[in-house]
Design an enzyme around this catalytic site. Structure first.
Site, PDB file in Angstrom:
ATOM      1  N   SER A 126       0.855  -1.197   0.000  1.00 37.13           N
ATOM      2  CA  SER A 126       0.000   0.000   0.000  1.00 37.13           C
ATOM      3  C   SER A 126       0.883   1.237   0.000  1.00 37.13           C
ATOM      4  O   SER A 126       1.963   1.243   0.596  1.00 37.13           O
ATOM      5  CB  SER A 126      -0.874   0.000   1.248  1.00 37.13           C
ATOM      6  OG  SER A 126      -1.444   1.276   1.442  1.00 37.13           O
ATOM      7  N   TYR A 150      -1.745  -1.299  10.461  1.00 43.27           N
ATOM      8  CA  TYR A 150      -2.105  -1.820   9.131  1.00 43.27           C
ATOM      9  C   TYR A 150      -0.960  -1.554   8.141  1.00 43.27           C
ATOM     10  O   TYR A 150      -0.502  -2.463   7.438  1.00 43.27           O
ATOM     11  CB  TYR A 150      -3.419  -1.173   8.655  1.00 43.27           C
ATOM     12  CG  TYR A 150      -3.654  -1.298   7.171  1.00 43.27           C
ATOM     13  CD1 TYR A 150      -4.082  -2.497   6.612  1.00 43.27           C
ATOM     14  CD2 TYR A 150      -3.407  -0.212   6.322  1.00 43.27           C
ATOM     15  CE1 TYR A 150      -4.271  -2.604   5.238  1.00 43.27           C
ATOM     16  CE2 TYR A 150      -3.596  -0.317   4.957  1.00 43.27           C
ATOM     17  CZ  TYR A 150      -4.023  -1.507   4.413  1.00 43.27           C
ATOM     18  OH  TYR A 150      -4.201  -1.615   3.071  1.00 43.27           O
TER      19      TYR A 150
HETATM   20  N1  LIG Z   1      -8.649  -0.633  -2.137  1.00 49.55           N
HETATM   21  C1  LIG Z   1      -7.645   0.208  -2.045  1.00 49.55           C
HETATM   22  O1  LIG Z   1      -7.815   1.427  -2.179  1.00 49.55           O
HETATM   23  C2  LIG Z   1      -6.252  -0.294  -1.807  1.00 49.55           C
HETATM   24  C3  LIG Z   1      -5.187   0.612  -1.820  1.00 49.55           C
HETATM   25  C4  LIG Z   1      -3.899   0.148  -1.569  1.00 49.55           C
HETATM   26  C5  LIG Z   1      -3.699  -1.193  -1.304  1.00 49.55           C
HETATM   27  N2  LIG Z   1      -4.754  -2.057  -1.295  1.00 49.55           N
HETATM   28  C6  LIG Z   1      -4.509  -3.471  -1.008  1.00 49.55           C
HETATM   29  O2  LIG Z   1      -5.054  -4.256  -2.049  1.00 49.55           O
HETATM   30  C7  LIG Z   1      -5.604  -5.451  -1.515  1.00 49.55           C
HETATM   31  C8  LIG Z   1      -7.046  -5.596  -1.935  1.00 49.55           C
HETATM   32  O3  LIG Z   1      -7.801  -4.487  -1.423  1.00 49.55           O
HETATM   33  P1  LIG Z   1      -9.388  -4.493  -1.451  1.00 49.55           P
HETATM   34  O4  LIG Z   1      -9.825  -3.087  -1.367  1.00 49.55           O
HETATM   35  O5  LIG Z   1      -9.858  -5.348  -2.544  1.00 49.55           O
HETATM   36  O6  LIG Z   1      -9.709  -5.182  -0.037  1.00 49.55           O
HETATM   37  P2  LIG Z   1     -11.007  -5.993   0.422  1.00 49.55           P
HETATM   38  O7  LIG Z   1     -11.099  -5.863   1.896  1.00 49.55           O
HETATM   39  O8  LIG Z   1     -12.179  -5.593  -0.401  1.00 49.55           O
HETATM   40  O9  LIG Z   1     -10.664  -7.499   0.027  1.00 49.55           O
HETATM   41  C9  LIG Z   1      -9.838  -8.302   0.803  1.00 49.55           C
HETATM   42  C10 LIG Z   1     -10.236  -9.753   0.571  1.00 49.55           C
HETATM   43  O10 LIG Z   1      -9.429 -10.569   1.426  1.00 49.55           O
HETATM   44  C11 LIG Z   1     -10.245 -11.586   1.969  1.00 49.55           C
HETATM   45  N3  LIG Z   1      -9.681 -12.061   3.230  1.00 49.55           N
HETATM   46  C12 LIG Z   1      -9.506 -11.369   4.387  1.00 49.55           C
HETATM   47  N4  LIG Z   1      -9.002 -12.157   5.320  1.00 49.55           N
HETATM   48  C13 LIG Z   1      -8.850 -13.394   4.766  1.00 49.55           C
HETATM   49  C14 LIG Z   1      -8.363 -14.634   5.251  1.00 49.55           C
HETATM   50  N5  LIG Z   1      -7.958 -14.788   6.527  1.00 49.55           N
HETATM   51  N6  LIG Z   1      -8.325 -15.681   4.390  1.00 49.55           N
HETATM   52  C15 LIG Z   1      -8.759 -15.545   3.102  1.00 49.55           C
HETATM   53  N7  LIG Z   1      -9.227 -14.389   2.593  1.00 49.55           N
HETATM   54  C16 LIG Z   1      -9.276 -13.325   3.426  1.00 49.55           C
HETATM   55  C17 LIG Z   1     -11.602 -10.954   2.131  1.00 49.55           C
HETATM   56  O11 LIG Z   1     -12.648 -11.941   2.181  1.00 49.55           O
HETATM   57  C18 LIG Z   1     -11.702 -10.047   0.926  1.00 49.55           C
HETATM   58  O12 LIG Z   1     -12.346 -10.700  -0.143  1.00 49.55           O
HETATM   59  C19 LIG Z   1      -5.407  -5.388  -0.020  1.00 49.55           C
HETATM   60  O13 LIG Z   1      -4.228  -6.090   0.322  1.00 49.55           O
HETATM   61  C20 LIG Z   1      -5.229  -3.927   0.255  1.00 49.55           C
HETATM   62  O14 LIG Z   1      -4.456  -3.687   1.398  1.00 49.55           O
HETATM   63  C21 LIG Z   1      -6.017  -1.635  -1.539  1.00 49.55           C
END
Ligand SMILES: NC(=O)c1ccc[n+]([C@@H]2O[C@H](COP(=O)([O-])OP(=O)(O)OC[C@H]3O[C@@H](n4cnc5c(N)ncnc54)[C@H](O)[C@@H]3O)[C@@H](O)[C@H]2O)c1
Length: 345
Positions: A126, A150
């Site tokens: 991130s 986080y």
């Molecule tokens: N959305 C953003 O703006 C953004 C920005 C920077 C980085 N990221 C990173 O990108 C990735 C995806 O982000 P997102 O917005 O899609 O997040 P999200 O929370 O929508 O999705 C995360 C997924 O991980 C799954 N998950 C959580 N714990 C789990 C476990 N113990 N076992 C199996 N699955 C599990 C959840 O069910 C979910 O489907 C993340 O790592 C996030 O940190 C996102």
């Protein structure tokens, strides 16, 4: 099959989340065979429209369950790891759970990746790993000073990956800006999306402070970046770390964009004071120079996608349903802090 992609069989760990719900259909459309390994915390209906496709396999698995995860990754050539307790409040709700998923499980994932001989591993870190910086250009060389657990654990995972690697396989780290725009598993707890939905539903946006900068990335460019990182040659990505962002804007500017884009001058913007004036911004020139990646989709496009989806009835109960708000879902779920040893072994 006539596939011309480098790694036709891809697993997306955490592929049922916000980013995955847009990425997985794009990969399928491009001809990939996709395995989604996810706990489906936000519902199992995400891919209902795609079920007929034989090239999609969904496996309900907790990433802390090594036996089950290793089995889920069998035969896969590339892995994109998105699974996460993915924002500050959700992490802080239960820090032990947060650490077990966002950090401890990372070692499990690397073992599962290595034991399956996965050829390319893409880790979603991130841009929040940088913390708040005064300097105008926050590049990949800028020292990381994460401000929350986080973000700290995101950085720790990067360090683990750099030191342990994935055997013979290649790895690459992505530091995305905050993603915006519609996706089938929608998050409404991210800046642009929150402001847009409040403008649409309440005709009123509350902006706390407003001068804070936020780095943004349209979901379509997030998807394009992962597709590119999957398909470029080894020497282009292996061992590298890339920021991926597009427009850095203040929250007040985003609120104005939302109002003008929705085209309703009746939308009120209420500026309210806050103590939290932290500004984040990133420079993403390196991925352009190294890989030719140029973002093409703006914040305005993201607002348009949310408006269209809302007007088509694709965002029911936008202000109240827990599925749109990670913190509300995590509060309702009460996941176990420690996964008891896998029952299958
Ligand atoms: N959305 C953003 O703006 C953004 C920005 C920077 C980085 N990221 C990173 O990108 C990735 C995806 O982000 P997102 O917005 O899609 O997040 P999200 O929370 O929508 O999705 C995360 C997924 O991980 C799954 N998950 C959580 N714990 C789990 C476990 N113990 N076992 C199996 N699955 C599990 C959840 O069910 C979910 O489907 C993340 O790592 C996030 O940190 C996102």
């Amino acid at each position: 099959m006539g596939m011309s992609v480098r790694f036709p069989r891809v697993a997306v760990i955490g592929g049922a989340g916000y980013v995955g719900s847009a990425l997985v259909p794009a990969l399928l459309a491009a001809g990939y065979e996709v395995t989604v390994a996810d706990l489906f915390l936000f519902g199992e209906q995400v891919f209902d429209g795609l079920k007929a496709r034989s090239s999609l396999r969904t496996v309900k698995v907790d990433i802390r369950d090594e036996a089950a995860l290793t089995a889920a990754l069998r035969g896969v050539e590339a892995v994109i790891h998105l699974a996460c307790i993915s924002n500050d409040p959700s992490f802080e709700l239960n820090p032990r759970l947060g650490k077990s998923v966002n950090y401890d499980a990372f070692f499990t994932i690397l073992r599962a990746v290595r034991s399956n001989g996965v050829k390319r591993f893409i880790y979603a870190s991130s841009s929040s790993v940088y913390g708040v910086k005064d300097q105008p250009e926050v590049t990949e060389e800028t020292p990381c000073e994460p401000l929350t657990d986080y973000s700290r654990y995101k950085l720790f995972c990067e360090q683990v990956l750099r030191s342990e690697g994935v055997g013979e396989g290649e790895w690459v780290i992505v530091r995305p800006a905050t993603v915006c725009g519609y996706a089938p598993r929608l998050r409404l707890d991210l800046t642009v999306n929150i402001l847009a939905i409040h403008a649409l539903v309440n005709k009123r946006i509350r902006v706390f402070g407003g001068a804070q900068l936020r780095p943004n990335l349209n979901m379509k460019d997030m998807v394009a970046a992962y597709r590119l990182l999957l398909d470029v040659p080894r020497e282009a990505v292996h061992g590298k770390t890339f920021n991926v962002g597009y427009q850095n804007r203040t929250v007040a500017e985003i609120a104005e964009l939302v109002r003008s884009r929705i085209g309703d001058p009746g939308i009120a913007i209420a500026m309210e004071p806050t103590d939290d004036l932290r500004s984040y911004h990133i420079n993403s020139d390196w991925i352009r120079r190294a890989l030719g990646f140029v973002p093409r989709w703006t914040i305005e496009d993201a607002i348009d996608s949310l408006c269209a989806a809302y007007r088509e009835g694709k965002i029911p109960e936008p202000l109240t349903h827990p599925r749109y708000y990670n913190i509300k879902t995590m509060q309702a779920l009460k996941l176990e802090e420690q996964l008891v040893a896998s029952s299958r072994s």
